[in-house]
Design a protein around this motif. Structure first.
Motif, mmCIF file in Angstrom:
data_model
loop_
_atom_site.group_PDB
_atom_site.id
_atom_site.type_symbol
_atom_site.label_atom_id
_atom_site.label_comp_id
_atom_site.label_asym_id
_atom_site.label_seq_id
_atom_site.Cartn_x
_atom_site.Cartn_y
_atom_site.Cartn_z
ATOM 1 N N GLY A 150 -11.964 -2.042 161.141
ATOM 2 C CA GLY A 150 -12.066 -1.514 159.793
ATOM 3 C C GLY A 150 -11.952 -0.011 159.714
ATOM 4 N N GLN A 151 -11.471 0.624 160.779
ATOM 5 C CA GLN A 151 -11.328 2.076 160.821
ATOM 6 C C GLN A 151 -9.943 2.534 160.386
ATOM 7 N N ALA A 152 -9.047 1.599 160.159
ATOM 8 C CA ALA A 152 -7.683 1.912 159.726
ATOM 9 C C ALA A 152 -7.184 0.755 158.871
ATOM 10 N N THR A 153 -6.221 1.058 158.027
ATOM 11 C CA THR A 153 -5.608 0.052 157.162
ATOM 12 C C THR A 153 -4.126 -0.031 157.514
ATOM 13 N N PRO A 154 -3.623 -1.236 157.757
ATOM 14 C CA PRO A 154 -2.201 -1.345 158.104
ATOM 15 C C PRO A 154 -1.303 -1.031 156.915
ATOM 16 N N ARG A 155 -0.193 -0.378 157.205
ATOM 17 C CA ARG A 155 0.811 -0.115 156.173
ATOM 18 C C ARG A 155 1.429 -1.459 155.778
ATOM 19 N N PRO A 156 2.092 -1.507 154.622
ATOM 20 C CA PRO A 156 2.610 -2.797 154.112
ATOM 21 C C PRO A 156 3.477 -3.570 155.103
ATOM 22 N N ARG A 157 4.376 -2.914 155.796
ATOM 23 C CA ARG A 157 5.264 -3.632 156.729
ATOM 24 C C ARG A 157 4.469 -4.233 157.891
ATOM 25 N N LEU A 158 3.530 -3.467 158.433
ATOM 26 C CA LEU A 158 2.693 -3.972 159.519
ATOM 27 C C LEU A 158 1.785 -5.071 158.996
ATOM 28 N N ARG A 159 1.231 -4.895 157.804
ATOM 29 C CA ARG A 159 0.361 -5.921 157.203
ATOM 30 C C ARG A 159 1.101 -7.247 157.108
ATOM 31 N N ALA A 160 2.345 -7.203 156.645
ATOM 32 C CA ALA A 160 3.131 -8.434 156.502
ATOM 33 C C ALA A 160 3.395 -9.066 157.863
ATOM 34 N N SER A 161 3.702 -8.245 158.856
ATOM 35 C CA SER A 161 3.965 -8.764 160.200
ATOM 36 C C SER A 161 2.699 -9.393 160.789
ATOM 37 N N LEU A 162 1.579 -8.706 160.654
ATOM 38 C CA LEU A 162 0.319 -9.242 161.174
ATOM 39 C C LEU A 162 -0.039 -10.554 160.489
ATOM 40 N N ALA A 163 0.193 -10.631 159.198
ATOM 41 C CA ALA A 163 -0.097 -11.862 158.474
ATOM 42 C C ALA A 163 0.720 -13.017 159.035
ATOM 43 N N ARG A 164 2.008 -12.771 159.284
ATOM 44 C CA ARG A 164 2.862 -13.833 159.850
ATOM 45 C C ARG A 164 2.411 -14.204 161.255
ATOM 46 N N VAL A 165 2.161 -13.207 162.091
ATOM 47 C CA VAL A 165 1.784 -13.455 163.495
ATOM 48 C C VAL A 165 0.460 -14.221 163.571
ATOM 49 N N LEU A 166 -0.472 -13.863 162.707
ATOM 50 C CA LEU A 166 -1.808 -14.448 162.781
ATOM 51 C C LEU A 166 -2.007 -15.634 161.843
ATOM 52 N N GLY A 167 -1.000 -15.934 161.027
ATOM 53 C CA GLY A 167 -1.123 -17.052 160.100
ATOM 54 C C GLY A 167 -2.135 -16.791 159.002
ATOM 55 N N LEU A 168 -2.203 -15.556 158.543
ATOM 56 C CA LEU A 168 -3.129 -15.176 157.480
ATOM 57 C C LEU A 168 -2.358 -14.778 156.237
#
Length: 69
Positions: free
Chosen positions: A37-55
């Motif tokens: 919770g010390q950083a917030t992912p930028r939109p492109r990274l957020r989308a990638s993380l969501a796909r990778v993690l199934g969130l």
């Protein structure tokens, strides 16, 4: 995010590699900060993380559990 990563049996380095496969570069220390919770992912990274993690991408904006008030 951390709980889901661990549930999937993925290390930070594996998530980094999966994001890189999608063309999104991130360092494992940055992912660690995001998980804490010390950083917030930028939109492109957020989308990638969501796909990778199934969130859902919105779940990545939710307060991280594990911290007690």
């Amino acid at each position: 995010m951390r709980q889901q990563r661990l549930r999937l049996g993925l290390t930070l380095n594996q998530v980094v590699a999966k994001c890189a496969e999608e063309g999104v570069q991130v360092h494992n220390s940055q992912l660690s900060r995001i998980e804490r919770g010390q950083a917030t992912p930028r939109p492109r990274l957020r989308a990638s993380l969501a796909r990778v993690l199934g969130l859902d991408a919105m779940e990545l904006d939710a307060p991280q559990s594990g911290a007690t008030p």
